[in-house]
Design a protein around this motif. Sequence first.
Motif, PDB file in Angstrom:
ATOM      1  N   VAL A 115       0.855  -1.189   0.000  1.00  9.77           N
ATOM      2  CA  VAL A 115       0.000   0.000   0.000  1.00  9.77           C
ATOM      3  C   VAL A 115       0.886   1.232   0.000  1.00  9.77           C
ATOM      4  CG1 VAL A 115      -1.797   1.326   1.156  1.00  9.77           C
ATOM      5  CG2 VAL A 115      -1.870  -1.168   1.234  1.00  9.77           C
ATOM      6  N   ASP A 116       1.042   1.820  -1.174  1.00  6.48           N
ATOM      7  CA  ASP A 116       1.818   3.055  -1.288  1.00  6.48           C
ATOM      8  C   ASP A 116       0.903   4.234  -1.008  1.00  6.48           C
ATOM      9  OD1 ASP A 116       2.284   5.298  -3.779  1.00  6.48           O
ATOM     10  OD2 ASP A 116       3.864   4.985  -2.300  1.00  6.48           O
ATOM     11  N   SER A 118       0.160   5.223   2.324  1.00 10.18           N
ATOM     12  CA  SER A 118      -0.657   4.809   3.474  1.00 10.18           C
ATOM     13  C   SER A 118      -1.227   5.990   4.231  1.00 10.18           C
ATOM     14  CB  SER A 118       0.194   3.982   4.441  1.00 10.18           C
ATOM     15  OG  SER A 118       0.914   3.017   3.740  1.00 10.18           O
TER      16      SER A 118
HETATM   17  P1  AFP Z   1       3.924   5.447   2.463  1.00  3.12           P
HETATM   18  O1  AFP Z   1       3.681   4.467   1.425  1.00  3.12           O
HETATM   19  O2  AFP Z   1       4.762   4.986   3.591  1.00  3.12           O
HETATM   20  O3  AFP Z   1       2.682   6.181   2.862  1.00  3.12           O
HETATM   21  O4  AFP Z   1       4.803   6.642   1.855  1.00  3.12           O
HETATM   22  C1  AFP Z   1       4.350   7.255   0.766  1.00  3.12           C
HETATM   23  C2  AFP Z   1       5.578   7.704  -0.030  1.00  3.12           C
HETATM   24  O5  AFP Z   1       6.542   6.740  -0.046  1.00  3.12           O
HETATM   25  C3  AFP Z   1       5.182   8.115  -1.436  1.00  3.12           C
HETATM   26  O6  AFP Z   1       4.117   7.409  -1.913  1.00  3.12           O
HETATM   27  C4  AFP Z   1       4.865   9.570  -1.303  1.00  3.12           C
HETATM   28  O7  AFP Z   1       5.101  10.270  -2.483  1.00  3.12           O
HETATM   29  C5  AFP Z   1       5.772  10.028  -0.178  1.00  3.12           C
HETATM   30  O8  AFP Z   1       6.135   8.863   0.559  1.00  3.12           O
HETATM   31  C6  AFP Z   1       5.057  10.975   0.744  1.00  3.12           C
HETATM   32  O9  AFP Z   1       5.972  11.377   1.723  1.00  3.12           O
HETATM   33  P2  AFP Z   1       5.686  12.687   2.607  1.00  3.12           P
HETATM   34  O10 AFP Z   1       4.501  12.354   3.445  1.00  3.12           O
HETATM   35  O11 AFP Z   1       6.949  12.865   3.397  1.00  3.12           O
HETATM   36  O12 AFP Z   1       5.435  13.798   1.673  1.00  3.12           O
END
Ligand code: AFP
Length: 336
Positions: A115-116, A118
């Motif tokens: 889940v990207d 999250s």
């Molecule tokens: P998660 O998958 O851990 O939520 O992180 C999302 C991510 O890897 C990517 O999808 C976003 O572009 C980025 O991190 C968001 O990061 P910030 O919250 O630091 O902006």
Amino acid sequence: MTTLEATTLDAYLDGGHGPDAADLAALLRALAGAGVTIADELARAALIGQLGTTGGTNVQGEKVKKLDLWANDVVVPALGATGRACTLVSEEMEEIRHDRGQCGSAGFIVCFDPVDGSSNLDVNGIVGTIFSILRRRASGLDHAPADVLQPGTAQVAAGYIMYGPSTLLVFTTGDGVHGFTLDRARGTYVRTHANVRIPAHGRAYSLNDGNWSRWPAGVRRFVEHLRETDVATGRPYTARYAGSLVTDVHRTLLEGGIYLYPEDAAAGGKPSGKLRLMYEAAPMAWLIEQAGGRASTGRERILDLVPTSPHQRVPLVIGSAEDVRLAEEFYADRRV
Ligand code: AFP
């Protein structure tokens, strides 16, 4: 925009070429199926108490959402059922999962972020699943750590499933970038985006502006440049940021522009940025390059990077070729 045609995912995969076609078809079908299950769960998560955190943290030190683990537990057995998923690397699994029983002649390594984005889950925002598939090189059945640490140029398939108003699977196997929308009435994915090409430059930039004070000076100058008014070069660019790489890269792929997650120059920050090389940056980089775009750390081509660990982080600058090249000019202080 592509014309609608009724090529189903199955028909497209059955028509695959090359030595790995049948194996990749099996792995991609498994991921597509897991995508349907995850999309269903996302749609009813609030109704069944699936929102919120588990109370634990993952290898990245991030709070784990219930759906992060739930989705991981959907993808792992789905890949396992193919008999080809020899080694698995997941954002939600600290250790690599190696299954000797799947390491016969057709053993593959699958790296994925179940889940990207999250942080969007509890606010009903768009999230996705990102995947990267590598061919196993080691002989024998035992796990060979170095075997996992292959550069992005070694990928044999890469893509994402986007859980938005529609569920959309976008991937490449080296034959261009194709998007398949889930047709729930037919219970199958249908190609709605064939041979996607990213515009040479865009009108939007995508980054977390809240990190401004931590960026390298070149990045700040680049963003200031995009914000200046200059009709001839289509500036100022507009700002778009969804907080999920899948959403921001998908928009950039279709409309052009640039997404950046730079490293922190400030002490105590993330000197290698936030995004993970093997299951975020590398798969997105191959997709974007296959569509005619460009992806780097600001200095080095993402696909040439040889990982030093499965959860390694890298800075990411990705999107339209002209916009990324310009960003690299600022990174290198060739533009002030
Ligand atoms: P998660 O998958 O851990 O939520 O992180 C999302 C991510 O890897 C990517 O999808 C976003 O572009 C980025 O991190 C968001 O990061 P910030 O919250 O630091 O902006």
